[in-house]
Scaffold this motif. Structure first.
Motif, PDB file in Angstrom:
ATOM      1  N   LEU A 123      64.022  50.930  43.496  1.00 55.52           N
ATOM      2  CA  LEU A 123      64.535  50.332  42.269  1.00 55.52           C
ATOM      3  C   LEU A 123      63.405  49.653  41.517  1.00 55.52           C
ATOM      4  CD1 LEU A 123      67.804  48.917  43.798  1.00 55.52           C
ATOM      5  CD2 LEU A 123      67.572  50.873  42.259  1.00 55.52           C
ATOM      6  N   LYS A 153      53.822  44.056  42.869  1.00 51.90           N
ATOM      7  CA  LYS A 153      55.080  44.510  42.279  1.00 51.90           C
ATOM      8  C   LYS A 153      54.791  45.636  41.297  1.00 51.90           C
ATOM      9  CE  LYS A 153      57.830  40.446  42.873  1.00 51.90           C
ATOM     10  NZ  LYS A 153      58.434  39.261  42.314  1.00 51.90           N
ATOM     11  N   VAL A 154      55.827  46.433  41.060  1.00 51.39           N
ATOM     12  CA  VAL A 154      55.705  47.488  40.068  1.00 51.39           C
ATOM     13  C   VAL A 154      56.836  47.316  39.068  1.00 51.39           C
ATOM     14  CG1 VAL A 154      55.827  49.961  39.680  1.00 51.39           C
ATOM     15  CG2 VAL A 154      54.593  49.084  41.661  1.00 51.39           C
ATOM     16  N   LEU A 155      56.481  47.308  37.798  1.00 51.40           N
ATOM     17  CA  LEU A 155      57.480  47.198  36.744  1.00 51.40           C
ATOM     18  C   LEU A 155      57.371  48.412  35.837  1.00 51.40           C
ATOM     19  CD1 LEU A 155      57.510  43.529  35.409  1.00 51.40           C
ATOM     20  CD2 LEU A 155      59.137  44.658  36.893  1.00 51.40           C
ATOM     21  N   THR A 196      62.447  47.507  37.970  1.00 55.53           N
ATOM     22  CA  THR A 196      62.924  46.780  36.804  1.00 55.53           C
ATOM     23  C   THR A 196      62.091  47.217  35.598  1.00 55.53           C
ATOM     24  OG1 THR A 196      63.568  44.935  38.206  1.00 55.53           O
ATOM     25  CG2 THR A 196      63.317  44.463  35.862  1.00 55.53           C
ATOM     26  N   GLY A 248      66.486  45.862  47.416  1.00 51.49           N
ATOM     27  CA  GLY A 248      66.115  44.729  46.584  1.00 51.49           C
ATOM     28  C   GLY A 248      65.613  45.216  45.233  1.00 51.49           C
ATOM     29  N   PHE A 249      65.661  44.346  44.232  1.00 53.89           N
ATOM     30  CA  PHE A 249      65.015  44.673  42.969  1.00 53.89           C
ATOM     31  C   PHE A 249      64.396  43.391  42.430  1.00 53.89           C
ATOM     32  CE2 PHE A 249      67.924  42.835  39.816  1.00 53.89           C
ATOM     33  CZ  PHE A 249      69.069  42.645  40.558  1.00 53.89           C
ATOM     34  N   ASP A 250      63.434  43.539  41.556  1.00 50.34           N
ATOM     35  CA  ASP A 250      62.774  42.372  41.000  1.00 50.34           C
ATOM     36  C   ASP A 250      63.654  41.797  39.909  1.00 50.34           C
ATOM     37  OD1 ASP A 250      60.447  42.482  42.574  1.00 50.34           O
ATOM     38  OD2 ASP A 250      59.742  44.170  41.381  1.00 50.34           O
TER      39      ASP A 250
END
Lengths: 630, 150
Positions: free
Chosen positions: B55, B90-92, B57, A598-600
């Motif tokens: 993954l 979340k990690v960005l 973003t 998955g990815f954001d």
């Protein structure tokens, strides 16, 4: 003594037994004169009671005990079920379930079981004399007449009943009971080994103090589920240990063990990493042109593929694990709404990846609710329409190529397309001049959040929630959903899902300098664009393939890749049930196993991706979702 | 961030701005990675990158803070800072021109939100001063959360 490590196991096993209770009660309800289910109910409740007592969950034990008592009377009395009795047993089962769930999280106090307990006792009292078993003897009692041995203590060898659940917890309880009698030591195998899968319920320990043989034996047996106890004399040397129990009950060891889901997920992650690295190794081997490295790469590929197959297989779960709760649900709903419904489940044994199956419960729940509430007519209405008063709902799983189709079918009134069309026109979902809705359009309208044509919002459905939830959830899983509805005849929803999520075979397509993965699950074939003649059908470019019109999707245009497409390029033909589509790409870069991650997704991301994967060179590539391209 | 306690901040430069993020929100500092484009995403999103099998973003820092695009021949090609968003759920990734320093500052040396020319005030949690240079403590949640879809 800490039993908390058994709580999860207790919960899992209790849920299974309580789920079985539902099936058995439903079976009994269908043929009240057949008493076969009662024995099964009795055994299931008895087992839950035993486990709950071990865990010290008083409420669960209490309700289970009363229910067991009533069931015992019913079993002996040979009386057919009455509706009143069944309602009470359903209620008792639900109370048990609630008590189990709350006890495990330490909130046992929140549940009030007084009413159901009183009702169970009342029903039992009407049926006959109380055969309530006397409460088990406590560990303390009068002391035995023998001269108590001293020193290292006496060897006590215990064998638990082969069918006893939670043997580890039971063994701990035996030790606890023994400790109330005298100091316990030399527990063999050690207490920590009790929780091991191999623990077969045979163990020994030494007990000091002054208690007599009879007292020790009584104390040990008070723990319950004890098959055999021998209390030996004073010995200075430890005995031969656990294996010494004389000719224990025949071994009926199960070939299955329970594995924590987190561990399976971890295995899947690891094999995913391995598959990614394997891809890289293969690329390196191809460029190195060294036969020795080639050899190793081929072996690593083969081994990791086998490992991967085994792990995927280990995650496969039959759909009944989710389906089994629906018969009760449909029955309750039908009763509440005054409908008659025969509910059938087909293809229970079909398997899906655990992670997918876990996500299916909610969508199915919504679809089944809709079927009972909006689909099936009232018995009077059905008679007026010349149908059987009893409606039919079928939940079926069927294996198709690399996917599984799960359908919910009812023979009810079908969807009133005219009504939906009016709403759709008013809301601007379709062209105001549209004359009719195709099945596809119908689904698209129904799946709009908040869309409902129900005249009255019932407690069950009609708030518009449901279809949109189901559609979203299925799409996230890389699946698709279809609807077929014929007015007066019924409605069918078909969901198609990949068998497994984590690792799939995919085509790697090139578009400009970019790469995209397209899972093979729904790929029917590939043909060449520029050779095939294209036509325009309903305003869309399409090719005709063996008399079938296949609308085209130019990936380059869809994804906004600049530059011109080559004049001749491949078309990947996707097929999902009745729907088909041809995806035009620049080139095919090969086929490989990909690990779905998955990815954001940021705002605005095109709704055609189901995730991303890491290619052999370590660079991510997005995965195209066939459902989104059709 | 409390008024009195000491806060650890990671200072980095994006265009002409020196910015700071709370160090405890910083998961990792990586060299700039080549992102894979996400079709349909707004220009502020550079794409998705592979961080040891996960993954992530990545948000283009200069676009998010409306700074000029760094010249392609810049030293080292920039840095990606991995930031926790939404309470660590979340990690960005966030691209910056360079990481400047890791500093510990007392809460009293930071001034509460203050309008600074050239930056959206809703993204500023506080303004600090280090060796006569002003820096902006970013509200990373306010900056990054709207970029992700719900």
């Amino acid at each position: 003594m800490d039993l908390s490590q058994y709580a999860e196991l207790f919960l899992a096993e209790s849920r299974e037994h309580l789920s079985a209770c539902n099936q058995l009660l439903l079976e009994w309800e269908r043929s009240p004169a057949n008493l076969a289910p009662v024995g099964g109910l009795f055994r299931a409740v008895h087992t839950v009671k035993g486990m709950a007592a071990t865990m010290g969950y008083a409420r669960v034990t209490d309700v289970a005990h009363r229910a067991e008592n009533l069931l015992d009377l019913l079993r002996r009395g040979g009386r057919p079920a009455t509706d009143e009795l069944l309602q009470l047993l359903f209620r008792a089962r639900d109370a048990l379930e609630q008590a189990v769930e709350l006890s495990v999280v330490g909130r046992e106090d929140e549940i009030d079981v007084a009413e159901v307990v009183a009702d169970l006792d009342g029903a039992a009292a009407q049926l006959g004399p109380h055969p309530l078993a006397p409460s088990p003897p406590s560990g303390e009692g009068e002391r035995g007449g023998e001269v108590p041995p001293v020193g290292a203590g006496r060897l006590v060898q215990v064998t638990l009943r082969a069918e006893a659940p939670l043997k580890g917890g039971r063994a701990l309880l035996v030790i606890k009971k023994a400790q109330a009698i005298g100091p316990v030591h030399a527990v063999t195998p050690s207490e920590s080994a009790f929780e091991a899968d191999e623990f077969d319920g045979r163990f020994s320990f030494r007990i000091g103090g002054t208690a007599g043989t009879a007292e020790i034996e009584r104390g040990v047996r008070a723990a319950g589920d004890v098959e055999h106890v021998t209390v030996g004399g004073e010995e200075r040397r430890p005995g031969t240990g656990a294996g010494a129990a004389p000719s224990a009950a025949p071994e009926t060891k199960s070939r299955h063990i329970r594995v924590d889901l987190g561990r399976l997920d971890r295995l899947m992650d690891l094999i995913g990493e391995l598959v990614t690295v394997r891809g890289r190794l293969n690329e390196l081997a191809a460029s190195a042109r060294d036969p020795a490295i080639d050899d190793v790469a081929i072996q690593v590929s083969r081994l990791s593929r086998e490992l991967q197959d085994e792990i995927i297989q280990a995650r496969m779960t039959p759909v009944w694990q989710v389906f089994d709760r629906f018969p009760r649900l449909v029955r309750d709903l039908a009763r509440e709404l005054g409908k008659q419904v025969a509910f059938r489940v087909e293809g229970k044994e079909i398997e899906l990846d655990r992670a997918i199956l876990d996500e299916l419960g909610d969508p199915l729940l919504h679809l089944l609710r809709n079927a009972v509430d909006h689909g099936i007519e009232s018995p009077a209405e059905r008679r007026r329409r010349g149908k059987q008063p009893e409606g039919e709902i079928v939940l079926a799983a069927v294996r198709e190529r690399a996917s599984v189709a799960i359908s919910v079918r009812d023979d009810g009134r079908g969807i009133d397309r005219q009504k939906v069309l009016e709403r759709a026109r008013r809301d601007g979902v379709v062209d105001p001049h549209a004359e009719a809705l195709t099945d596809d359009q119908l689904l698209r309208v129904l799946a709009r959040p908040g869309f409902s044509t129900a005249e009255a919002v019932t407690s069950v459905s009609g708030r518009g929630v449901g279809i949109d939830v189901a559609v979203t959830r299925i799409r996230v899983l890389g699946g698709s959903i279809e609807i077929r509805s014929v007015e007066g005849k019924g409605t069918t929803f078909v969901m198609r899902l990949p068998v497994t999520l984590a690792i799939v075979r995919a085509l790697i397509a090139g578009v400009g300098a970019e790469r995209y993965a397209l899972p093979l699950t729904y790929v029917a074939e590939t043909v060449e664009f520029g050779v095939q003649a294209t036509t325009i059908v309903e305003g869309r470019e399409a090719i005709v393939l063996r008399d079938r019109v296949v609308p085209l999707v130019h990936l380059r245009r869809l994804l906004g890749v600049s530059g011109d497409a080559p004049t001749r390029c491949p078309i990947i033909v996707l097929e999902m049930g009745e729907r088909t589509s041809g995806v035009v790409v620049d080139g095919m870069l090969g086929q490989q196993e990909i690990v779905v991650k998955g990815f954001d997704a940021p705002q605005g991301t095109l709704p055609v991706f189901s995730g991303a994967t890491i290619m052999g060179d370590g660079v991510p590539a997005l995965i195209l979702d066939a459902g989104g391209l059709l | 961030m409390s008024d009195a306690g000491v806060v650890r901040l990671l200072l980095f430069r994006v265009g002409r701005l020196v910015c700071a993020a709370e160090a405890e929100r910083v998961r990792e500092i990586l060299p700039r990675l080549d992102p894979t484009r996400i079709p349909g995403a707004p220009p502020v999103v550079a794409g998705v990158v592979n961080v040891r099998g996960t993954l992530v973003t990545v948000v283009e820092g200069w676009r998010a803070l409306r700074q000029p695009e760094p010249s392609a021949d810049g030293e080292g090609g920039g840095t990606t800072v991995l930031l926790e968003v939404g309470g660590g759920k979340k990690v960005l990734g966030f691209t910056v021109d360079e990481v400047v320093d890791l500093v510990s500052v007392g809460g009293e040396t930071l001034e509460r939100r203050q309008a600074l020319p050239g930056i959206d005030p809703t993204l500023v949690r506080a303004v600090g001063r280090r060796a006569d240079q002003l820096f902006v403590v970013l509200d990373t949640d306010a900056l990054l959360t709207p970029i992700l879809s719900s």
